[in-house]
Design an enzyme around this catalytic site. Structure first.
Site, PDB file in Angstrom:
ATOM      1  N   GLY A  20     112.104 -45.449  29.042  1.00  0.00           N
ATOM      2  CA  GLY A  20     110.979 -46.357  29.205  1.00  0.00           C
ATOM      3  C   GLY A  20     109.656 -45.602  29.142  1.00  0.00           C
ATOM      4  N   ARG A  24     108.403 -39.153  29.217  1.00  0.00           N
ATOM      5  CA  ARG A  24     109.786 -38.651  29.275  1.00  0.00           C
ATOM      6  C   ARG A  24     110.306 -38.426  27.854  1.00  0.00           C
ATOM      7  NH1 ARG A  24     113.286 -42.670  31.761  1.00  0.00           N
ATOM      8  NH2 ARG A  24     111.821 -42.443  33.464  1.00  0.00           N
ATOM      9  N   ARG A  43      99.810 -46.989  20.659  1.00  0.00           N
ATOM     10  CA  ARG A  43      99.773 -47.396  22.068  1.00  0.00           C
ATOM     11  C   ARG A  43     100.196 -46.273  23.028  1.00  0.00           C
ATOM     12  NH1 ARG A  43     100.211 -53.368  23.162  1.00  0.00           N
ATOM     13  NH2 ARG A  43      99.566 -54.318  21.228  1.00  0.00           N
ATOM     14  N   ARG A  87     119.592 -46.006  25.817  1.00  0.00           N
ATOM     15  CA  ARG A  87     118.506 -46.000  26.792  1.00  0.00           C
ATOM     16  C   ARG A  87     118.795 -44.951  27.857  1.00  0.00           C
ATOM     17  NH1 ARG A  87     114.980 -47.572  30.386  1.00  0.00           N
ATOM     18  NH2 ARG A  87     115.671 -48.319  32.414  1.00  0.00           N
ATOM     19  N   SER A  90     115.487 -44.692  34.508  1.00  0.00           N
ATOM     20  CA  SER A  90     115.629 -44.530  35.952  1.00  0.00           C
ATOM     21  C   SER A  90     116.045 -45.879  36.547  1.00  0.00           C
ATOM     22  CB  SER A  90     114.301 -44.055  36.572  1.00  0.00           C
ATOM     23  OG  SER A  90     113.277 -45.000  36.349  1.00  0.00           O
ATOM     24  N   ASP A 205     115.591 -44.203  42.881  1.00  0.00           N
ATOM     25  CA  ASP A 205     115.299 -44.868  44.155  1.00  0.00           C
ATOM     26  C   ASP A 205     116.615 -45.299  44.788  1.00  0.00           C
ATOM     27  OD1 ASP A 205     112.197 -45.323  43.890  1.00  0.00           O
ATOM     28  OD2 ASP A 205     113.093 -45.920  41.981  1.00  0.00           O
ATOM     29  N   ARG A 218     110.536 -38.574  37.818  1.00  0.00           N
ATOM     30  CA  ARG A 218     110.876 -39.693  36.938  1.00  0.00           C
ATOM     31  C   ARG A 218     110.548 -39.349  35.494  1.00  0.00           C
ATOM     32  NH1 ARG A 218     110.811 -44.690  40.548  1.00  0.00           N
ATOM     33  NH2 ARG A 218     110.617 -43.643  42.523  1.00  0.00           N
TER      34      ARG A 218
HETATM   35  O1  LIG Z   1     112.446 -45.015  33.873  1.00  0.00           O
HETATM   36  P1  LIG Z   1     112.445 -46.182  32.936  1.00  0.00           P
HETATM   37  O2  LIG Z   1     113.229 -45.915  31.701  1.00  0.00           O
HETATM   38  O3  LIG Z   1     111.054 -46.691  32.612  1.00  0.00           O
HETATM   39  O4  LIG Z   1     113.223 -47.367  33.702  1.00  0.00           O
HETATM   40  C1  LIG Z   1     112.897 -47.920  34.958  1.00  0.00           C
HETATM   41  O5  LIG Z   1     111.628 -47.527  35.433  1.00  0.00           O
HETATM   42  C2  LIG Z   1     110.655 -48.561  35.242  1.00  0.00           C
HETATM   43  C3  LIG Z   1     110.160 -49.021  36.584  1.00  0.00           C
HETATM   44  O6  LIG Z   1     109.631 -47.966  37.314  1.00  0.00           O
HETATM   45  C4  LIG Z   1     111.383 -49.675  34.491  1.00  0.00           C
HETATM   46  O7  LIG Z   1     111.162 -49.518  33.114  1.00  0.00           O
HETATM   47  C5  LIG Z   1     112.807 -49.431  34.913  1.00  0.00           C
HETATM   48  O8  LIG Z   1     113.809 -49.968  34.081  1.00  0.00           O
HETATM   49  O1  LIG Z   2     113.696 -50.942  37.959  1.00  0.00           O
HETATM   50  C1  LIG Z   2     113.761 -50.014  38.757  1.00  0.00           C
HETATM   51  C2  LIG Z   2     113.742 -48.666  38.339  1.00  0.00           C
HETATM   52  C3  LIG Z   2     113.799 -47.684  39.277  1.00  0.00           C
HETATM   53  N1  LIG Z   2     113.868 -48.026  40.575  1.00  0.00           N
HETATM   54  C4  LIG Z   2     113.884 -49.304  40.973  1.00  0.00           C
HETATM   55  O2  LIG Z   2     113.927 -49.570  42.169  1.00  0.00           O
HETATM   56  N2  LIG Z   2     113.836 -50.262  40.062  1.00  0.00           N
END
Ligand SMILES: O=P(O)(O)O[C@H]1O[C@H](CO)[C@@H](O)[C@H]1O
Ligand SMILES: O=c1cc[nH]c(=O)[nH]1
Length: 235
Positions: A20, A24, A43, A87, A90, A205, A218
């Site tokens: 995402g 990263r 973007r 994909r 996180s 998390d 992250r």
């Molecule tokens: O670390 P990424 O790939 O962005 O994924 C997670 O992190 C983001 C939220 O913090 C959302 O995109 C969620 O799916």
């Molecule tokens: O969507 C997400 C991604 C990381 N941690 C979360 O709690 N939610």
């Protein structure tokens, strides 16, 4: 270029890792790929192509949430001929037995997104699932590397911040391991256009114990997930 990706034809590999976070993507390209070059800064959603063990692989940031991930998945497949999307994201663990930095492969994704209700006229609850071959490749790669990886269902949420935490307990009762924000859309779009997709996640998390990774973690430091994803991508 496509509407949201600035690559010329042929600049994106058939296999793409999709975090995402665009930073990263940069970290993955710089850390794991050889001869990586940036093909898109549109973007600031960076995309890179390089080689991993001699095979061409790209890494494309996809943004947060299903609307953004849908745009990048759609254009990668339909405008650039990508056939394999992994994909690397996180997630938040919603059960006690999963720890911070654990790795999870998503076999399927439940969701509260309205995108598939719209797609199927509100008549069908479509079940978005991973490509079996990619999932098997990832499981084999994790085993070969000695990386413990849970395989199970995730919840692809529209909202990061919710006020109904008990809702996650209900999902956990039904076997859901973790929450993230893209996989239901990714699996649906890949199925629609005959591409292969898999989501591999690292727990950033622990929502039961309220432990959290830092913003820097992250962006970087999810090495085990990336190694498994790259091995699976080139199988
Ligand atoms: O670390 P990424 O790939 O962005 O994924 C997670 O992190 C983001 C939220 O913090 C959302 O995109 C969620 O799916
Ligand atoms: O969507 C997400 C991604 C990381 N941690 C979360 O709690 N939610």
């Amino acid at each position: 270029m496509s509407t949201h990706i600035g690559a010329k034809p042929g600049e994106i590999a058939e296999r793409v890792l999709m975090p995402g976070d665009p930073l990263r993507a940069k970290w993955i390209a710089e850390t794991f790929l050889e001869d990586a070059t940036c093909y898109s800064t549109v973007r600031n959603m960076f995309g890179f192509t390089g080689t991993y063990r001699g095979e061409r692989v790209s890494v494309q940031g996809s943004g947060m949430g299903m609307p953004s991930a849908s745009i990048y998945s759609h254009e990668l497949i339909n405008d650039y001929g990508v056939n394999t999307l992994i994909r690397v994201g996180s997630c938040g663990a919603i059960t006690d037995d999963i720890g911070l930095r654990d790795v999870i492969a998503a076999i399927g994704a439940s969701t509260d997104s309205n995108m598939n209700r719209f797609r199927f006229d509100g008549l069908i609850d479509y079940a978005p699932v991973a490509d079996f071959g990619l999932l098997r490749g990832a499981v084999d790669a994790a085993e070969a590397r000695g990386i413990p990886m849970r395989v199970g269902q995730v919840f692809a949420a529209d909202a990061f911040y919710i006020e109904k935490d008990r809702f996650y307990d209900r999902l956990a009762d039904y076997g859901v391991l973790a929450v993230e924000m893209e996989t239901a859309a990714l699996y649906t779009i890949a199925a629609r256009y005959r591409a292969r997709a898999l989501t591999i996640l690292t727990v950033s998390d622990q929502l039961k114990t309220h432990q959290h990774a830092t913003a820097e973690e992250r962006q970087e430091s999810f090495s085990q997930m990336i190694e498994v994803a790259l091995d699976a991508a080139i199988k």
